[in-house]
Design a protein around this motif. Structure first.
Motif: not given
Length: 224
Positions: A102-110
């Protein structure tokens, strides 16, 4: 007649002189000894005060000897087994290769993988802050959410899972990336639910949500 008187006179005088000489020769001479009386010393006022005020000897206080206590270095505390396993999981690359991110305003998680061992569940994530602003964490929770089937929500009950250990930092600095591991006591989720990882930002609206599907938990990789 005159001669006889003279003779008697001379004899008497001679005898008298001889007797006087004899007594004088036998008289013992007595030597008189004069003892000089000691004159008592008159003390001055200062000497009297010193004599009266002479303090009694004071015994010195006994020295108290404090025993030397050697510093004892506490034995290092052994890490729980699940922390040791968590460190091993952090070295893994992860076995979930699809685009579960998921990606939200420059912060991405895996979601990199789910592991199990020693009665624990280990969830391995990776967070990348690609922005130029630090991502300060306000909260991070694992909560179940219902799955819709045929447009219907089967179960609306939510359940929160609290990890017993994590290496989660307080903030992700700009242009940084870090792996996170969360350790839980063993659990499973039914097929009509999914597990969401939700991380919120302090004084910001970048709320990151990652989905951990029930099959990831059932098919978790074993770690020892």
């Amino acid at each position: 007649m005159k001669k006889n008187l003279v003779f008697v006179f001379l004899l008497v005088g001679f005898l008298g002189f001889s007797q006087h000489t004899k007594k004088k020769g036998h008289r013992k001479s007595v030597k008189k000894t004069y003892v000089k009386k000691a004159t008592p010393k008159v003390l001055t006022t200062e000497e009297r005060v010193e004599t009266v005020a002479d303090p009694l000897p004071v015994a010195e206080p006994e020295k108290v000897v404090t025993p030397t206590v050697e510093a004892v270095t506490p034995a290092p505390t052994e890490k729980p087994n699940y922390e040791i396993l968590a460190e091993k999981v952090l070295k893994e690359k992860g076995w979930i290769h699809n685009r579960n991110s998921a990606l939200i305003n420059g912060v991405e998680g895996f979601v990199k993988g789910v592991y199990s061992g020693n009665g624990k569940i280990f969830v391995l994530l990776e967070i990348a802050n690609r922005s130029n602003i630090n991502y300060d964490i306000e909260s991070a929770v694992f909560i179940t959410a219902p799955i819709e089937k045929n447009g219907k929500i089967i179960d609306t009950e939510e359940k929160t899972f609290i990890p017993i250990f994590s290496n989660q930092p307080e903030s992700f600095s700009k242009k940084s990336k870090q792996k996170l591991v969360y350790v839980f006591d063993k659990f499973t989720i039914s097929g009509d639910k999914t597990l969401h990882f939700v991380m919120n930002e302090i004084d910001g609206e970048r709320s990151l949500t990652l989905e951990i599907k029930p099959k990831y938990i059932l098919e978790s990789a074993s770690t020892k």
